[in-house]
Design a protein around this motif. Structure first.
Motif, PDB file in Angstrom:
ATOM      1  N   HIS A  58       0.827  -1.212   0.000  1.00 15.01           N
ATOM      2  CA  HIS A  58       0.000   0.000   0.000  1.00 15.01           C
ATOM      3  C   HIS A  58       0.863   1.264   0.000  1.00 15.01           C
ATOM      4  CE1 HIS A  58      -3.390  -2.628   0.631  1.00 15.01           C
ATOM      5  NE2 HIS A  58      -2.848  -3.104   1.723  1.00 15.01           N
ATOM      6  N   SER A  59       1.918   1.240  -0.779  1.00 15.83           N
ATOM      7  CA  SER A  59       2.825   2.393  -0.811  1.00 15.83           C
ATOM      8  C   SER A  59       2.152   3.640  -1.358  1.00 15.83           C
ATOM      9  CB  SER A  59       4.065   2.061  -1.644  1.00 15.83           C
ATOM     10  OG  SER A  59       3.701   1.730  -2.971  1.00 15.83           O
ATOM     11  N   ASP A  60       1.024   3.454  -2.037  1.00 19.92           N
ATOM     12  CA  ASP A  60       0.325   4.601  -2.609  1.00 19.92           C
ATOM     13  C   ASP A  60      -0.386   5.433  -1.552  1.00 19.92           C
ATOM     14  OD1 ASP A  60      -1.348   2.386  -2.138  1.00 19.92           O
ATOM     15  OD2 ASP A  60      -2.855   3.133  -3.530  1.00 19.92           O
ATOM     16  N   MET A  61      -0.561   4.898  -0.330  1.00 14.90           N
ATOM     17  CA  MET A  61      -1.307   5.647   0.686  1.00 14.90           C
ATOM     18  C   MET A  61      -0.527   5.846   1.983  1.00 14.90           C
ATOM     19  SD  MET A  61      -4.190   2.951   2.165  1.00 14.90           S
ATOM     20  CE  MET A  61      -4.636   4.051   3.513  1.00 14.90           C
ATOM     21  N   VAL A  62       0.769   5.484   1.994  1.00 22.71           N
ATOM     22  CA  VAL A  62       1.570   5.577   3.212  1.00 22.71           C
ATOM     23  C   VAL A  62       2.757   6.504   2.979  1.00 22.71           C
ATOM     24  CG1 VAL A  62       2.960   4.288   4.870  1.00 22.71           C
ATOM     25  CG2 VAL A  62       0.898   3.246   3.921  1.00 22.71           C
ATOM     26  N   ASP A  63       2.913   7.515   3.839  1.00 22.85           N
ATOM     27  CA  ASP A  63       4.039   8.443   3.721  1.00 22.85           C
ATOM     28  C   ASP A  63       5.314   7.882   4.328  1.00 22.85           C
ATOM     29  OD1 ASP A  63       2.427  10.348   2.493  1.00 22.85           O
ATOM     30  OD2 ASP A  63       1.924  11.344   4.384  1.00 22.85           O
ATOM     31  N   ALA A  64       5.192   7.267   5.506  1.00 22.83           N
ATOM     32  CA  ALA A  64       6.371   6.795   6.233  1.00 22.83           C
ATOM     33  C   ALA A  64       6.024   5.522   6.995  1.00 22.83           C
ATOM     34  CB  ALA A  64       6.868   7.869   7.200  1.00 22.83           C
ATOM     35  N   VAL A  65       7.047   4.702   7.194  1.00 23.02           N
ATOM     36  CA  VAL A  65       6.865   3.421   7.879  1.00 23.02           C
ATOM     37  C   VAL A  65       7.980   3.250   8.907  1.00 23.02           C
ATOM     38  CG1 VAL A  65       6.716   0.915   7.601  1.00 23.02           C
ATOM     39  CG2 VAL A  65       5.823   2.409   5.816  1.00 23.02           C
ATOM     40  N   GLY A  91      12.127  -3.247  -3.305  1.00 26.04           N
ATOM     41  CA  GLY A  91      12.550  -2.202  -4.239  1.00 26.04           C
ATOM     42  C   GLY A  91      11.417  -1.296  -4.678  1.00 26.04           C
ATOM     43  N   ARG A  92      10.171  -1.717  -4.441  1.00 23.63           N
ATOM     44  CA  ARG A  92       9.005  -0.912  -4.834  1.00 23.63           C
ATOM     45  C   ARG A  92       8.542   0.042  -3.731  1.00 23.63           C
ATOM     46  NH1 ARG A  92       7.103  -6.078  -6.280  1.00 23.63           N
ATOM     47  NH2 ARG A  92       5.411  -5.932  -4.742  1.00 23.63           N
ATOM     48  N   ILE A  93       9.143  -0.045  -2.559  1.00 22.85           N
ATOM     49  CA  ILE A  93       8.708   0.804  -1.444  1.00 22.85           C
ATOM     50  C   ILE A  93       8.989   2.267  -1.770  1.00 22.85           C
ATOM     51  CG2 ILE A  93       9.128   1.408   0.970  1.00 22.85           C
ATOM     52  CD1 ILE A  93       9.648  -1.537   1.535  1.00 22.85           C
ATOM     53  N   ARG A  94       7.964   3.086  -1.654  1.00 23.95           N
ATOM     54  CA  ARG A  94       8.119   4.522  -1.908  1.00 23.95           C
ATOM     55  C   ARG A  94       8.021   5.345  -0.631  1.00 23.95           C
ATOM     56  NH1 ARG A  94      10.315   2.667  -5.147  1.00 23.95           N
ATOM     57  NH2 ARG A  94       9.954   2.518  -7.394  1.00 23.95           N
ATOM     58  N   ALA A  95       7.535   4.739   0.433  1.00 22.93           N
ATOM     59  CA  ALA A  95       7.460   5.441   1.711  1.00 22.93           C
ATOM     60  C   ALA A  95       8.854   5.576   2.312  1.00 22.93           C
ATOM     61  CB  ALA A  95       6.557   4.675   2.676  1.00 22.93           C
ATOM     62  N   ARG A  96       9.049   6.604   3.113  1.00 21.45           N
ATOM     63  CA  ARG A  96      10.280   6.722   3.894  1.00 21.45           C
ATOM     64  C   ARG A  96      10.251   5.664   4.990  1.00 21.45           C
ATOM     65  NH1 ARG A  96       9.837  11.224   6.753  1.00 21.45           N
ATOM     66  NH2 ARG A  96      12.016  11.150   7.362  1.00 21.45           N
ATOM     67  N   VAL A  97      11.403   5.075   5.273  1.00 24.66           N
ATOM     68  CA  VAL A  97      11.473   3.973   6.232  1.00 24.66           C
ATOM     69  C   VAL A  97      12.501   4.270   7.316  1.00 24.66           C
ATOM     70  CG1 VAL A  97      12.074   1.536   6.543  1.00 24.66           C
ATOM     71  CG2 VAL A  97      10.801   2.258   4.502  1.00 24.66           C
ATOM     72  N   LEU A  98      12.090   4.071   8.568  1.00 27.35           N
ATOM     73  CA  LEU A  98      13.013   4.035   9.697  1.00 27.35           C
ATOM     74  C   LEU A  98      12.792   2.692  10.390  1.00 27.35           C
ATOM     75  CD1 LEU A  98      15.046   5.159  11.754  1.00 27.35           C
ATOM     76  CD2 LEU A  98      13.111   6.179  12.988  1.00 27.35           C
ATOM     77  N   MET A 156      19.369  -8.414   7.527  1.00 28.61           N
ATOM     78  CA  MET A 156      18.681  -7.131   7.651  1.00 28.61           C
ATOM     79  C   MET A 156      19.423  -6.046   6.871  1.00 28.61           C
ATOM     80  SD  MET A 156      16.076  -5.564   8.898  1.00 28.61           S
ATOM     81  CE  MET A 156      15.466  -3.969   9.463  1.00 28.61           C
ATOM     82  N   ALA A 157      20.736  -5.999   7.007  1.00 31.21           N
ATOM     83  CA  ALA A 157      21.528  -5.004   6.280  1.00 31.21           C
ATOM     84  C   ALA A 157      21.364  -5.170   4.772  1.00 31.21           C
ATOM     85  CB  ALA A 157      22.999  -5.113   6.669  1.00 31.21           C
ATOM     86  N   ALA A 158      21.341  -6.405   4.308  1.00 32.56           N
ATOM     87  CA  ALA A 158      21.179  -6.653   2.873  1.00 32.56           C
ATOM     88  C   ALA A 158      19.807  -6.206   2.393  1.00 32.56           C
ATOM     89  CB  ALA A 158      21.383  -8.137   2.576  1.00 32.56           C
ATOM     90  N   ALA A 159      18.788  -6.448   3.201  1.00 30.24           N
ATOM     91  CA  ALA A 159      17.442  -6.037   2.819  1.00 30.24           C
ATOM     92  C   ALA A 159      17.316  -4.514   2.799  1.00 30.24           C
ATOM     93  CB  ALA A 159      16.424  -6.632   3.792  1.00 30.24           C
ATOM     94  N   MET A 160      17.885  -3.850   3.797  1.00 32.62           N
ATOM     95  CA  MET A 160      17.796  -2.390   3.861  1.00 32.62           C
ATOM     96  C   MET A 160      18.457  -1.734   2.660  1.00 32.62           C
ATOM     97  SD  MET A 160      16.113  -1.398   6.597  1.00 32.62           S
ATOM     98  CE  MET A 160      16.678   0.258   6.998  1.00 32.62           C
ATOM     99  N   ALA A 161      19.503  -2.336   2.151  1.00 28.94           N
ATOM    100  CA  ALA A 161      20.219  -1.771   1.011  1.00 28.94           C
ATOM    101  C   ALA A 161      19.355  -1.742  -0.247  1.00 28.94           C
ATOM    102  CB  ALA A 161      21.493  -2.572   0.755  1.00 28.94           C
ATOM    103  N   ARG A 162      18.274  -2.504  -0.275  1.00 30.03           N
ATOM    104  CA  ARG A 162      17.416  -2.560  -1.466  1.00 30.03           C
ATOM    105  C   ARG A 162      16.307  -1.517  -1.424  1.00 30.03           C
ATOM    106  NH1 ARG A 162      14.913  -8.176  -1.593  1.00 30.03           N
ATOM    107  NH2 ARG A 162      13.944  -7.234  -3.436  1.00 30.03           N
TER     108      ARG A 162
END
Length: 377
Positions: A194-201, A308-315, A332-338
């Protein structure tokens, strides 16, 4: 990807000498569920929590709810709690396995996030905290269907949350999705689906990687210990099977609490035995079918193909001593790099951390969350 240990992290973790921290969500006698931090003794203190705004409880019925199996239930009840004005920017907050909205309404969590001047101040945000499908006041096996209840998974749980938010509450955009443990995994799924409706995660105590290795192996063993108990009777038991209490206590000790905290709480055999006996002897309010369904639901969790399709900002916020999501594996580090716009806060292990349960104490990351929300793309 920006890997952020946050420059101010040292100051976040420094606490006044002699101060007492509030309990984590789920910190109570052994009747607690396995996904909440265990009561391993009073941790080092942290600043006082603010008074929580009054929560409003509600429920909405999702009609003709279709599960991933193709089964359809005419009505699925979805309970929830809200704080704040519905016209304010909406924030979705998601709890851990076997929890509920109530498990997050504690001084350690809500008292440090939703009060005046805090990162998710309910006078500025409309905070939505659902009871997950299968838990709390939402539809679950123990309501009557027992083992005939559809064998739901995380896809179904997130679909139920999405229907509640969009159809039940009329929210079209979320300023933030924040989740802890299972809720963190659901937050990753929201970011992908639901990246179309979420600003940040802000996913916490979780990884956007397949449910696997020790995390899944111990979940599977816990579920099988109950399923293979003759007293379970294929889910048609007359009394809760004895294996339920043992499985719950075993998994909680094995995958939660933090090595340093357990050592401090049980430095001798006598003290360790005392803690074990307290957990085994304490009443457990859980239902075996609900419990099995809740933990089994993670079986096919894997949002990694869509990172790779995530458009929201992630922390992403994890603890270095998290037993279920150990950073030393590198996954986790490998996933975050994508992920195009992602940061990570890794909370160092210490006297105030509780392994997988660390993120129940919002004092350890409230300032980092405030700074993240203040940032523009």
């Amino acid at each position: 990807m920006r890997v952020a240990l946050i420059a101010a992290l040292a100051s976040i973790l420094v606490v006044p000498a002699g101060a007492q921290a509030p309990p984590r969500p789920g910190d109570q006698p052994a009747a607690r569920q396995a996904d909440g931090p265990p009561p391993v003794g009073a941790p080092v203190g942290a600043p006082q929590a603010s008074a929580q705004p009054a929560p409003r409880r509600g429920a909405w019925v999702a009609r003709d709810f279709r599960f991933h199996t193709g089964e359809v239930m005419p009505e699925v009840r979805l309970a929830y709690v809200t704080l704040g004005d519905p016209t304010s920017p909406a924030v979705l907050v998601l709890h851990g396995t076997a929890g509920s909205a109530a498990s997050l309404l504690t001084p350690a969590f809500a008292g440090r996030l939703f009060g005046p001047g805090q990162p998710l101040d309910a006078s500025r945000y409309f905070v939505i905290i659902p009871d997950a499908l299968g838990a709390g006041g939402s539809s679950k096996p123990s309501d009557g269907m027992r083992a005939a209840f559809p064998r739901y998974n995380y896809d179904d749980m997130v679909a139920a949350q999405h229907r509640l938010v969009t159809e039940g509450l009329g929210v079209r955009r979320l300023r933030l999705v924040l989740g802890n443990s299972m809720g963190g995994m659901h937050a990753w799924m929201w970011a992908v689906a639901h990246s179309d409706m979420v600003d940040a995660v802000v996913p916490m105590a979780s990884q956007p990687t397949p449910m696997a290795a020790r995390n899944w192996m111990l979940r599977r063993m816990m579920v099988e210990a109950i399923r293979r108990d003759p007293a379970y009777a294929g889910g048609n038991y007359m009394a809760q099977p004895p294996s339920l209490t043992l499985a719950n206590a075993f998994y909680a000790v094995a995958t939660n609490g933090g090595t340093l905290a357990w050592q401090a709480a049980a430095p001798t055999t006598v003290l360790a035995d005392k803690l074990v006996e307290e957990r085994i002897d304490a009443p457990l309010s859980a239902d075996a079918n609900d419990f099995v369904y809740q933990w089994d639901a993670s079986r096919d969790y894997d949002p990694s193909p869509g990172l790779g399709r995530i458009r929201a900002r992630v922390l992403a916020i994890n603890a270095a001593d998290d037993e279920r999501n150990p950073p030393e594996t590198g996954v986790m580090a490998a996933a975050m790099a994508r992920i195009p716009d992602a940061q990570m806060l890794l909370i160092p292990a210490g006297p105030e951390t509780r392994g997988h349960g660390t993120t129940g104490n919002a004092a350890l990351y409230a300032e980092a969350l405030r700074e993240f929300l203040a940032m523009e793309r």
